[in-house]
Scaffold this active site. Structure first.
Site, PDB file in Angstrom:
ATOM      1  N   GLU A 100      17.872  30.601  -6.318  1.00  0.00           N
ATOM      2  CA  GLU A 100      18.666  30.619  -7.550  1.00  0.00           C
ATOM      3  C   GLU A 100      19.612  31.808  -7.517  1.00  0.00           C
ATOM      4  O   GLU A 100      19.206  32.915  -7.147  1.00  0.00           O
ATOM      5  CB  GLU A 100      17.764  30.754  -8.780  1.00  0.00           C
ATOM      6  CG  GLU A 100      18.568  30.772 -10.079  1.00  0.00           C
ATOM      7  CD  GLU A 100      17.760  31.192 -11.296  1.00  0.00           C
ATOM      8  OE1 GLU A 100      17.093  30.312 -11.875  1.00  0.00           O
ATOM      9  OE2 GLU A 100      17.802  32.386 -11.659  1.00  0.00           O
ATOM     10  N   TYR A 160      23.341  29.019 -15.935  1.00  0.00           N
ATOM     11  CA  TYR A 160      24.379  28.733 -16.929  1.00  0.00           C
ATOM     12  C   TYR A 160      23.951  29.405 -18.227  1.00  0.00           C
ATOM     13  O   TYR A 160      22.761  29.400 -18.564  1.00  0.00           O
ATOM     14  CB  TYR A 160      24.433  27.212 -17.103  1.00  0.00           C
ATOM     15  CG  TYR A 160      25.474  26.692 -18.062  1.00  0.00           C
ATOM     16  CD1 TYR A 160      26.808  26.587 -17.670  1.00  0.00           C
ATOM     17  CD2 TYR A 160      25.114  26.257 -19.341  1.00  0.00           C
ATOM     18  CE1 TYR A 160      27.761  26.067 -18.537  1.00  0.00           C
ATOM     19  CE2 TYR A 160      26.067  25.732 -20.203  1.00  0.00           C
ATOM     20  CZ  TYR A 160      27.384  25.640 -19.798  1.00  0.00           C
ATOM     21  OH  TYR A 160      28.322  25.122 -20.653  1.00  0.00           O
TER      22      TYR A 160
HETATM   23  P1  FAD Z   1      12.547  22.038 -23.500  1.00  0.00           P
HETATM   24  O1  FAD Z   1      12.061  21.192 -22.396  1.00  0.00           O
HETATM   25  O2  FAD Z   1      13.332  21.380 -24.568  1.00  0.00           O
HETATM   26  O3  FAD Z   1      11.284  22.759 -24.139  1.00  0.00           O
HETATM   27  C1  FAD Z   1      11.428  23.761 -25.134  1.00  0.00           C
HETATM   28  C2  FAD Z   1      10.204  23.762 -26.041  1.00  0.00           C
HETATM   29  O4  FAD Z   1      10.171  22.551 -26.808  1.00  0.00           O
HETATM   30  C3  FAD Z   1       8.859  23.807 -25.310  1.00  0.00           C
HETATM   31  O5  FAD Z   1       7.983  24.582 -26.073  1.00  0.00           O
HETATM   32  C4  FAD Z   1       8.407  22.373 -25.269  1.00  0.00           C
HETATM   33  O6  FAD Z   1       6.980  22.258 -25.233  1.00  0.00           O
HETATM   34  C5  FAD Z   1       8.996  21.830 -26.566  1.00  0.00           C
HETATM   35  N1  FAD Z   1       9.385  20.415 -26.467  1.00  0.00           N
HETATM   36  C6  FAD Z   1      10.146  19.855 -25.501  1.00  0.00           C
HETATM   37  N2  FAD Z   1      10.340  18.554 -25.761  1.00  0.00           N
HETATM   38  C7  FAD Z   1       9.710  18.305 -26.934  1.00  0.00           C
HETATM   39  C8  FAD Z   1       9.575  17.142 -27.757  1.00  0.00           C
HETATM   40  N3  FAD Z   1      10.131  15.990 -27.412  1.00  0.00           N
HETATM   41  N4  FAD Z   1       8.870  17.244 -28.911  1.00  0.00           N
HETATM   42  C9  FAD Z   1       8.315  18.441 -29.266  1.00  0.00           C
HETATM   43  N5  FAD Z   1       8.411  19.565 -28.531  1.00  0.00           N
HETATM   44  C10 FAD Z   1       9.100  19.497 -27.390  1.00  0.00           C
HETATM   45  N6  FAD Z   1      18.177  29.355 -19.615  1.00  0.00           N
HETATM   46  C11 FAD Z   1      19.522  29.483 -19.645  1.00  0.00           C
HETATM   47  O7  FAD Z   1      20.090  29.807 -20.682  1.00  0.00           O
HETATM   48  N7  FAD Z   1      20.299  29.266 -18.527  1.00  0.00           N
HETATM   49  C12 FAD Z   1      19.738  28.868 -17.351  1.00  0.00           C
HETATM   50  O8  FAD Z   1      20.452  28.669 -16.366  1.00  0.00           O
HETATM   51  C13 FAD Z   1      18.320  28.726 -17.280  1.00  0.00           C
HETATM   52  N8  FAD Z   1      17.712  28.336 -16.148  1.00  0.00           N
HETATM   53  C14 FAD Z   1      16.340  28.138 -16.121  1.00  0.00           C
HETATM   54  C15 FAD Z   1      15.745  27.680 -14.945  1.00  0.00           C
HETATM   55  C16 FAD Z   1      14.362  27.489 -14.893  1.00  0.00           C
HETATM   56  C17 FAD Z   1      13.725  26.974 -13.619  1.00  0.00           C
HETATM   57  C18 FAD Z   1      13.554  27.776 -16.033  1.00  0.00           C
HETATM   58  C19 FAD Z   1      12.065  27.594 -15.978  1.00  0.00           C
HETATM   59  C20 FAD Z   1      14.140  28.218 -17.203  1.00  0.00           C
HETATM   60  C21 FAD Z   1      15.541  28.403 -17.268  1.00  0.00           C
HETATM   61  N9  FAD Z   1      16.181  28.837 -18.441  1.00  0.00           N
HETATM   62  C22 FAD Z   1      17.552  28.985 -18.467  1.00  0.00           C
HETATM   63  C23 FAD Z   1      15.393  29.174 -19.634  1.00  0.00           C
HETATM   64  C24 FAD Z   1      15.232  27.965 -20.602  1.00  0.00           C
HETATM   65  O9  FAD Z   1      16.476  27.613 -21.127  1.00  0.00           O
HETATM   66  C25 FAD Z   1      14.275  28.379 -21.726  1.00  0.00           C
HETATM   67  O10 FAD Z   1      12.985  28.557 -21.212  1.00  0.00           O
HETATM   68  C26 FAD Z   1      14.266  27.494 -22.954  1.00  0.00           C
HETATM   69  O11 FAD Z   1      13.563  28.176 -23.996  1.00  0.00           O
HETATM   70  C27 FAD Z   1      13.585  26.154 -22.782  1.00  0.00           C
HETATM   71  O12 FAD Z   1      14.351  25.298 -22.031  1.00  0.00           O
HETATM   72  P2  FAD Z   1      13.727  23.875 -21.569  1.00  0.00           P
HETATM   73  O13 FAD Z   1      14.804  23.133 -20.907  1.00  0.00           O
HETATM   74  O14 FAD Z   1      12.466  24.062 -20.822  1.00  0.00           O
HETATM   75  O15 FAD Z   1      13.410  23.245 -23.015  1.00  0.00           O
END
Ligand code: FAD
Length: 288
Positions: free
Chosen positions: A17, A50
């Site tokens: 990354e 991003y």
């Molecule tokens: P989600 O999958 O939407 O999950 C967020 C929360 O909502 C979790 O607690 C989950 O349990 C809950 N949830 C999800 N779906 C549902 C549903 N349908 N109903 C109820 N609850 C639900 N951040 C950045 O800003 N830029 C980046 O480039 C970036 N890269 C990352 C790369 C990796 C590999 C990782 C692990 C994280 C990265 N992050 C990045 C951080 C990420 O944006 C945060 O961790 C954010 O808080 C959650 O994103 P997510 O896509 O996992 O969210």
């Protein structure tokens, strides 16, 4: 190239990354020194972060992905967050990605910022994945996962259900949050497989090579610190050179154990530091 095709059982995938250079450090072109330094690692792919508050004016992530693909002949994944985006914003970005020939997206919600009202079109990453798949089914989508449970999740079970929803929505590959305790990753993997999540899951490894990184990382992602890790960090806290070497040794030790246990892939958070990535890669390359 579609990322999921790399997981063909021939070897452990090794990916990196990077993040776009800070605006203060100059233009996007400064990424070249990082990418030049990472060239000899020959990663299977590179992902580019991003901003959670990303907007149409800042397309550096996608520009860097294009450079990685075209100039370094390496597959790239563009991270894309939706917490601050409308459907129109995502349509605009999808168009830009297509124009740049980028086929892989890591679809994320992004962190909510205190005092900033999120946009309403996408509540979760799974909404973004579903939307992209409807608009442009040709993109391959990856998602994020959390071995030690996402900090907003009620518990590990609801978090796994949310992850399953992400996969059902179309995520074909997952990359994990960084962790220092491999046992946390193995029990997460077990929960995920029991829940029917059958896509490749890469283990996120962050080499900690200085003290300020620990405080920042742990407050950001809540990773637990095993005794062995804490001992190393406190023992060498006042010796930057030793801490650097010990941080690399710890990450190598984690990776050797993960590979021995048959993990699908290792995703190294490089912090744009090629020296660290090269040291780690040299230590494990024969084991893949
Ligand atoms: P989600 O999958 O939407 O999950 C967020 C929360 O909502 C979790 O607690 C989950 O349990 C809950 N949830 C999800 N779906 C549902 C549903 N349908 N109903 C109820 N609850 C639900 N951040 C950045 O800003 N830029 C980046 O480039 C970036 N890269 C990352 C790369 C990796 C590999 C990782 C692990 C994280 C990265 N992050 C990045 C951080 C990420 O944006 C945060 O961790 C954010 O808080 C959650 O994103 P997510 O896509 O996992 O969210």
């Amino acid at each position: 190239m579609k990322i999921s095709s790399l997981f063909n059982g021939e070897k452990t995938v090794f990916s990196l990354e990077v993040f776009p250079p800070k605006k203060t450090s100059g233009s996007v072109e400064t990424i070249y020194s990082t990418l030049d330094g990472l060239k000899s690692v020959k990663p299977d792919f590179i992902s580019v972060t991003y901003g959670a508050g990303g907007n149409r004016a800042d397309l550096s992530t996608f520009e860097i992905c294009r450079i990685i693909k075209e100039k370094y002949d390496t597959p790239a994944i563009a991270h894309l967050t939706c917490v601050s985006s409308t459907k129109e914003d995502i349509d605009f970005i999808i168009k830009k990605l297509k124009e740049s020939g980028i086929e892989n997206i890591l679809a994320l919600r992004g962190d909510r910022k205190a005092g900033v009202e999120p946009e309403k079109d996408f509540s979760h990453a799974s909404d973004l994945i579903r939307y992209i798949k409807t608009r442009e089914p040709g993109f391959e989508i990856s998602g994020a996962c959390y071995p030690e449970v996402h900090n907003e999740a009620e518990n590990s079970i609801t978090d796994i259900f949310a992850l399953k929803e992400k996969v059902d929505a179309g995520a074909q590959h997952l990359i994990s949050q960084l962790f220092f305790d491999n046992n946390a990753f193995y029990s997460f993997l077990e929960r995920a497989r029991i829940a029917g999540i059958d896509v490749p899951i890469e283990a996120g490894i962050m080499p900690v090579v200085n003290i300020s990184q620990i405080t920042r990382m742990v407050s950001m992602c809540g990773a637990s610190l095993p005794r062995k890790f804490s001992k190393i960090m406190s023992r060498f806290a006042d010796n930057p050179k030793a801490l650097f070497d010990a941080g690399i040794a710890y990450a190598v030790d984690q990776i050797v154990d993960l590979i021995s246990n048959g993990v699908d892939g290792i995703h190294l958070y490089t912090m744009n530091n090629p020296t660290v990535a090269l040291r780690i890669f040299s230590a494990i390359k024969s084991m893949r």
